[in-house]
Design a protein around this motif. Structure first.
Motif, mmCIF file in Angstrom:
data_model
loop_
_atom_site.group_PDB
_atom_site.id
_atom_site.type_symbol
_atom_site.label_atom_id
_atom_site.label_comp_id
_atom_site.label_asym_id
_atom_site.label_seq_id
_atom_site.Cartn_x
_atom_site.Cartn_y
_atom_site.Cartn_z
ATOM 1 N N GLN A 1 9.163 51.508 25.998
ATOM 2 C CA GLN A 1 9.411 52.884 25.533
ATOM 3 C C GLN A 1 9.250 53.891 26.659
ATOM 4 O O GLN A 1 10.052 54.810 26.809
ATOM 5 N N ASP B 1 5.892 46.528 24.338
ATOM 6 C CA ASP B 1 6.479 47.650 23.591
ATOM 7 C C ASP B 1 6.191 48.995 24.240
ATOM 8 O O ASP B 1 7.046 49.856 24.338
ATOM 9 N N VAL B 2 4.933 49.164 24.696
ATOM 10 C CA VAL B 2 4.542 50.439 25.322
ATOM 11 C C VAL B 2 5.355 50.647 26.589
ATOM 12 O O VAL B 2 5.918 51.716 26.808
ATOM 13 N N GLN B 3 5.417 49.619 27.428
ATOM 14 C CA GLN B 3 6.127 49.730 28.720
ATOM 15 C C GLN B 3 7.598 50.054 28.508
ATOM 16 O O GLN B 3 8.159 50.916 29.170
ATOM 17 N N LYS C 1 2.164 43.314 27.120
ATOM 18 C CA LYS C 1 2.088 44.737 26.701
ATOM 19 C C LYS C 1 3.472 45.371 26.745
ATOM 20 O O LYS C 1 3.689 46.431 27.297
ATOM 21 N N GLU D 1 4.605 56.443 34.816
ATOM 22 C CA GLU D 1 4.929 57.543 33.903
ATOM 23 C C GLU D 1 5.025 58.836 34.704
ATOM 24 O O GLU D 1 4.217 59.096 35.576
#
Length: 363
Positions: free
Chosen positions: A156, A152-154, A150, A120
């Motif tokens: 987005q 969905d988080v990654q 994991k 990020e």
């Protein structure tokens, strides 16, 4: 204030502002400012500053950039699909530079670049993110590797990082005609009703870029963001394939749900599950076709086909064989699905299909 602080301030302001009719001009201006600062951030450093880059010579018939967070299995995938060994380990940031490999599939050489893990804040230059992203801009396809446990988080976060540096995934270039003129003010037109922007907003956005004389024609109903993309003219529109790895660690129902999402493929690199299907989809997304050549009175040469892009004509085939061949062209005979009957006599503008056979006749 530095550029990063300015970007951060504008992002906070956009998040604070409510979206309604009264604030649309304000938001449009903020977005234009944000895009301008991000473009400045992406401009390459001065030539004199020598740094370690990831410039990898483009080779083969297509280039695929492998992007993902650290430790999602990018290096394992590279080592499995190609003859290249990229160091893989269970700790983060095992790969520190760009490692190229070549996938040999259906006679084509597809260059696969294993890029270091993106974190990020990569667009601001964290974790060598900027170099990673600049290499991704030169690819024909982005292969986004995600951890199925994991995902969905990654997904987005990665999409947001790529979006902020002008890489648009699975989107078409906006059909907006834009030309800067020497005088005459703003000539604004549209071929359909516009619901997201009006002339005043377009004018305000152009003024932010110090453009006062221009022609703008909207051929479809687009938003301020898409207009800003057209003005910046440095956006890259790439197809993206989402590859979910480690499916051996989740339930079969979850695997089924992920596999049904658009542009998604589920694999397990460690257990070598579904990798053949991944290669098939990769070929489809790269829009590659094989064309075989034939000499008069001899059988076709099926060992050494030409690898070209979908939509190529006989003229492209001539250029691929030899640059002077098109000038001496008389007609071609084509066998395959692009013809009504085989062989069919065709001209230079005939569009070829996958696995067609062509015989070129010279004057």
């Amino acid at each position: 204030m530095g550029i990063l602080e300015k970007i951060s301030e504008i992002e906070k302001e956009i998040a604070r502002t409510q979206k309604n009719k009264a604030t649309e001009y304000h938001l449009g201006l903020l977005k234009a400012k944000l895009a301008k600062y991000r473009s400045q951030l992406l401009e390459p450093a001065k030539k004199s500053e020598k740094g370690e880059g990831f410039d990898v010579l483009k080779s083969g018939d297509a280039r695929v950039a492998l992007i993902g967070f650290p430790s999602v299995g990018k290096s394992t995938l590279l080592s499995t699909l190609t003859a290249t060994q990229s160091e893989a380990a269970s700790y983060e940031f095992t790969t520190l530079t760009c490692i190229p490999g070549v996938i040999e599939y259906k006679g084509a050489n597809i260059q696969l670049l294993d890029l270091p893990g993106i974190i990020e804040g990569a667009a601001q230059g964290k974790g060598r993110g900027r170099q990673v992203i600049s290499v991704a801009r030169t690819a024909d396809l982005v292969l986004m590797m995600l951890d199925a446990t994991k995902q969905d988080v990654q997904r987005q976060l990665l999409e947001k990082e790529l979006e902020s540096v002008g890489i648009r995934l699975n989107k078409k270039k906006p059909n907006i005609y834009f030309k800067v003129k020497k005088g005459g003010g703003l000539a604004f037109n549209s071929t359909c009703p516009l619901t997201k922007v009006d002339e005043k907003l377009v004018q305000m956005i152009l003024h932010e870029y110090k453009i006062f004389n221009a022609e703008v024609l909207f051929r479809e109903d687009y938003s301020a963001d898409e207009l800003i993309d057209v003005i910046n003219a440095n956006r890259v529109y790439l197809p993206c394939l989402y590859v979910y790895n480690k499916i051996d660690q989740i339930s079969i129902e979850e695997v089924d749900r992920i596999a049904r999402q658009p542009n998604s493929v589920v694999v397990s690199c460690n257990m070598k599950l579904n990798l053949d299907f991944l290669l098939e989809i990769l070929w489809e997304y790269l829009s590659l076709i094989r064309v075989y050549t034939k000499k008069p009175g001899q059988p076709p040469d099926f060992d050494d086909g030409l690898i070209l892009r979908k939509g190529v004509t006989v003229e492209h085939v001539c250029h691929a064989i030899h640059r002077t061949l098109a000038q001496q062209f008389k007609y071609a005979l084509v066998w395959g699905t692009s013809t009504k009957y085989s062989p069919q006599r065709v001209g230079l503008q005939h569009v070829m299909h996958d696995e067609d056979v062509v015989q070129i006749m010279k004057k």
